[in-house]
Design a protein around this motif. Structure first.
Motif: not given
Length: 416
Positions: A268-269, A272-273, A275-276, A321, A324-325
């Motif tokens: 998921t990292f 999220v990375n 998409l951000v 996460l 990741a952001v």
């Protein structure tokens, strides 16, 4: 494009710009669809795991070696024709993947593919900059970079789905057709004589520093290695390489760290990375064009450093996460600002070499990170490995700031 001098007046979204960006999306999509599956394909052909892994690395090495040549070619030859030729080569090579039955032949095609991709990515960046208004370079390159981010998010999943349902042959044919589709888009690009060339970026940058363009010292023809490397961009390239180094570390060791600590859902990292990063690239460009380079890069590197520390300390998915952001925010601002600075730093005739120099730093960071990280993880564990990498990035940030202070006038010329 209708109207006189629209690009010079500030119009960013033009037909040529969109066509080059769409072509880059297709080429990068093709790469992303196959990059995670090539080792599996090699094993199917009978390759040992070591050789299969080398096939993944040889692509990056070929791209790295070809970049200096790509810079020279960019500044000497017609950019559109070079993009067309290299995209055509990549499309044909994908067909070659499907036909090979021996591992040595696959090595040959990987090297050719990597070299063509290295040249294409260098030339396409310089090519698209010729359609970007000089006052909006960061914004234009930021939007252009969205094509790469989108391909990285969707490409591997789509490639895996095609391979699972139809097999490797259909996958390679599909990627070949996608890449050749980029050639069709590039054929539609028409140069507007009113369009501000990339060289104007440099000229405007010099004028912003307060020096009359007519009073600039005569340009000297670069000699020796300066013909293929823009040393004036080297600090920018090394600093940009830190973002790639963090990518290499996260991609190579985060899943292993999750397995060691019992953290589920680590993949998921990357979602999220991605998409951000996509969102950041959409909004950061205008900020980059209006803020000092040093401020943007420092903040970006700090975000990356904190993300590495969080990854090293993470005991649960939530902290990963958050990392990741922060990593996406840092990468989204830092990479584009440094790419823009490289283009603005040089004379018009050396935009291609400046672009290739930046990518050399990125390639080295991407390759060096996993190698150094593996050594550190073996001896010290994942936590200390992430901490040491954070320290390395911090050291480079200090060096970058020292350089910026020493050449403060040059910086103002190149970011205004």
């Amino acid at each position: 494009m209708k109207g006189k001098g629209k690009n010079a007046e500030g119009q960013l979204i033009t037909v040529p710009y969109l066509l080059v960006a769409a072509a880059n999306l297709l080429v990068t999509f093709g790469y992303s669809m196959t990059s995670t599956l090539i080792t599996s394909y090699a094993v199917n052909l009978g390759a040992a795991l070591g050789a299969a892994g080398a096939l993944g690395g040889i692509y990056s090495i070929a791209a790295l070696v070809s970049r200096p040549a790509g810079g020279v070619i960019t500044d000497k030859w017609d950019k559109k024709r070079v993009c067309l030729f290299t995209a055509l080569v990549m499309g044909i090579v994908m067909m070659g993947y499907m036909l090979v039955r021996a591992v040595p032949a696959l090595f040959f095609f990987r090297i050719v593919n990597g070299a063509a991709f290295g040249i294409y990515s260098t030339v396409s960046m310089a090519f698209v900059s010729t359609f970007i208004p000089r006052k909006r370079l960061g914004e234009g390159l930021g939007y252009f970079g969205l094509t790469q981010v989108l391909a990285q998010i969707c490409g591997p999943s789509l490639g895996g789905a095609v391979k699972e349902r139809f097999g490797f042959s259909v996958l390679f044919v599909s990627v070949s057709l996608i890449t050749l589709g980029a050639c069709i888009l590039l054929l539609g690009v028409r140069r507007n004589k009113e369009t501000a060339p990339s060289g104007d970026l440099s000229s405007e940058a010099h004028r912003c520093g307060g020096t009359d363009a007519n009073e600039k010292a005569p340009r000297e023809n670069p000699r020796g290695i300066r013909r293929i490397i823009a040393f004036e961009c080297m600090i920018f390239a090394i600093t940009g390489g830190m973002f790639s180094l963090s990518n290499g570390i996260m991609n190579s060791f985060l899943v292993l760290l999750g397995e060691e600590r019992g953290i589920s859902g680590v993949s998921t990292f990357f979602l999220v990375n991605g998409l951000v990063l996509f969102v950041i690239r959409m909004v950061i460009g205008k900020t980059i064009d209006k803020r000092p380079l040093t401020v943007i890069v420092d903040l970006s590197l700090i975000f990356i450093i904190v993300s590495m520390i969080l990854a090293g300390r993470a005991e649960a998915l939530g902290m990963l996460l958050l990392a990741a952001v922060l990593k996406a925010v840092g990468q989204g601002g830092g990479q584009i600002s440094l790419q823009s600075a490289c283009i603005k730093k040089v004379d018009p005739e050396r935009v291609g070499i400046a672009t290739s120099t930046y990518y050399i730093g990125a390639d080295i960071g991407q390759g060096l990170g996993p190698m150094l990280g593996g050594r550190l993880a073996d001896n010290l564990g994942y936590e200390k490995m992430f901490y040491i990498m954070a320290v390395i990035i911090a050291v480079v940030m200090v060096i970058f700031n020292c350089y910026q202070r020493k050449g403060e006038g040059d910086v103002k010329e190149n970011i205004c």
